[in-house]
Design an enzyme around this catalytic site. Structure first.
Site, PDB file in Angstrom:
ATOM      1  N   TYR A  66      14.819 -33.496   1.881  1.00 17.80           N
ATOM      2  CA  TYR A  66      13.674 -32.611   2.067  1.00 17.80           C
ATOM      3  C   TYR A  66      12.355 -33.372   2.025  1.00 17.80           C
ATOM      4  O   TYR A  66      12.265 -34.478   1.510  1.00 17.80           O
ATOM      5  CB  TYR A  66      13.682 -31.444   1.072  1.00 17.80           C
ATOM      6  CG  TYR A  66      13.154 -31.734  -0.313  1.00 17.80           C
ATOM      7  CD1 TYR A  66      11.815 -31.519  -0.620  1.00 17.80           C
ATOM      8  CD2 TYR A  66      13.993 -32.204  -1.323  1.00 17.80           C
ATOM      9  CE1 TYR A  66      11.329 -31.753  -1.899  1.00 17.80           C
ATOM     10  CE2 TYR A  66      13.522 -32.434  -2.586  1.00 17.80           C
ATOM     11  CZ  TYR A  66      12.182 -32.208  -2.876  1.00 17.80           C
ATOM     12  OH  TYR A  66      11.707 -32.446  -4.143  1.00 17.80           O
ATOM     13  N   CYS A  67      11.364 -32.726   2.616  1.00 17.64           N
ATOM     14  CA  CYS A  67       9.986 -33.224   2.604  1.00 17.64           C
ATOM     15  C   CYS A  67       9.091 -31.993   2.428  1.00 17.64           C
ATOM     16  O   CYS A  67       9.500 -31.031   1.782  1.00 17.64           O
ATOM     17  CB  CYS A  67       9.680 -34.007   3.884  1.00 17.64           C
ATOM     18  SG  CYS A  67       9.810 -33.027   5.401  1.00 17.64           S
ATOM     19  N   HIS A  68       7.903 -32.000   2.994  1.00 20.48           N
ATOM     20  CA  HIS A  68       6.992 -30.876   2.835  1.00 20.48           C
ATOM     21  C   HIS A  68       7.468 -29.646   3.623  1.00 20.48           C
ATOM     22  O   HIS A  68       7.655 -28.576   3.050  1.00 20.48           O
ATOM     23  CB  HIS A  68       5.584 -31.290   3.259  1.00 20.48           C
ATOM     24  CG  HIS A  68       4.546 -30.264   2.960  1.00 20.48           C
ATOM     25  ND1 HIS A  68       3.401 -30.161   3.702  1.00 20.48           N
ATOM     26  CD2 HIS A  68       4.459 -29.300   2.023  1.00 20.48           C
ATOM     27  CE1 HIS A  68       2.652 -29.175   3.222  1.00 20.48           C
ATOM     28  NE2 HIS A  68       3.280 -28.633   2.199  1.00 20.48           N
ATOM     29  N   ILE A  95       9.920 -28.291   0.802  1.00 20.92           N
ATOM     30  CA  ILE A  95       9.485 -27.814  -0.510  1.00 20.92           C
ATOM     31  C   ILE A  95       8.533 -26.630  -0.377  1.00 20.92           C
ATOM     32  O   ILE A  95       8.435 -25.802  -1.287  1.00 20.92           O
ATOM     33  CB  ILE A  95       8.869 -28.942  -1.360  1.00 20.92           C
ATOM     34  CG1 ILE A  95       8.762 -28.474  -2.808  1.00 20.92           C
ATOM     35  CG2 ILE A  95       7.533 -29.381  -0.796  1.00 20.92           C
ATOM     36  CD1 ILE A  95       8.525 -29.567  -3.814  1.00 20.92           C
TER      37      ILE A  95
END
Length: 109
Positions: A66-68, A95
């Site tokens: 995951y990232c932003h 996130i």
């Protein structure tokens, strides 16, 4: 053929609760992870360090990245799939979705 499956925040929450064996990989920058993260993250490798550090990942279990919002993590997933990792999942919405849907105590940015 390169494929990266997606996983929803609801499914990720179920995996965390059930203690399913998997790696939760955060590929955001050090500054971003200092601001917020998903509880249970057990690996942080910034996206630009993946080519040098991918061997730190255990390919015996699924890897949820995951990232932003999910764009960088999808790129990392495609790269990992290309070099031989098979069981790769991209967290849909990143996130941001986690903080909006699952845990509103996690600050958004």
């Amino acid at each position: 053929m390169q494929t990266v499956s997606t996983i929803t925040v609801h499914t990720l929450k179920e995996w965390l609760i059930s203690e399913k064996p998997f790696t939760l990989l955060d590929v955001r920058t050090n500054e971003e992870i200092a601001f917020n993260h998903i509880p249970g993250v057990n690996k942080h490798i910034p996206m630009d360090e993946i080519p040098m550090r991918h061997q730190e990942l255990d390919d015996n279990h699924p890897i949820v990245i995951y990232c932003h919002h999910g764009m960088r993590s999808m790129q990392v997933g495609l790269y990992l799939n290309h070099i031989g990792y098979d069981d790769i999942y991209n967290l849909q919405g990143g996130i941001h979705a986690w903080s909006q849907i699952i845990d509103p105590t996690i600050p958004s940015y």
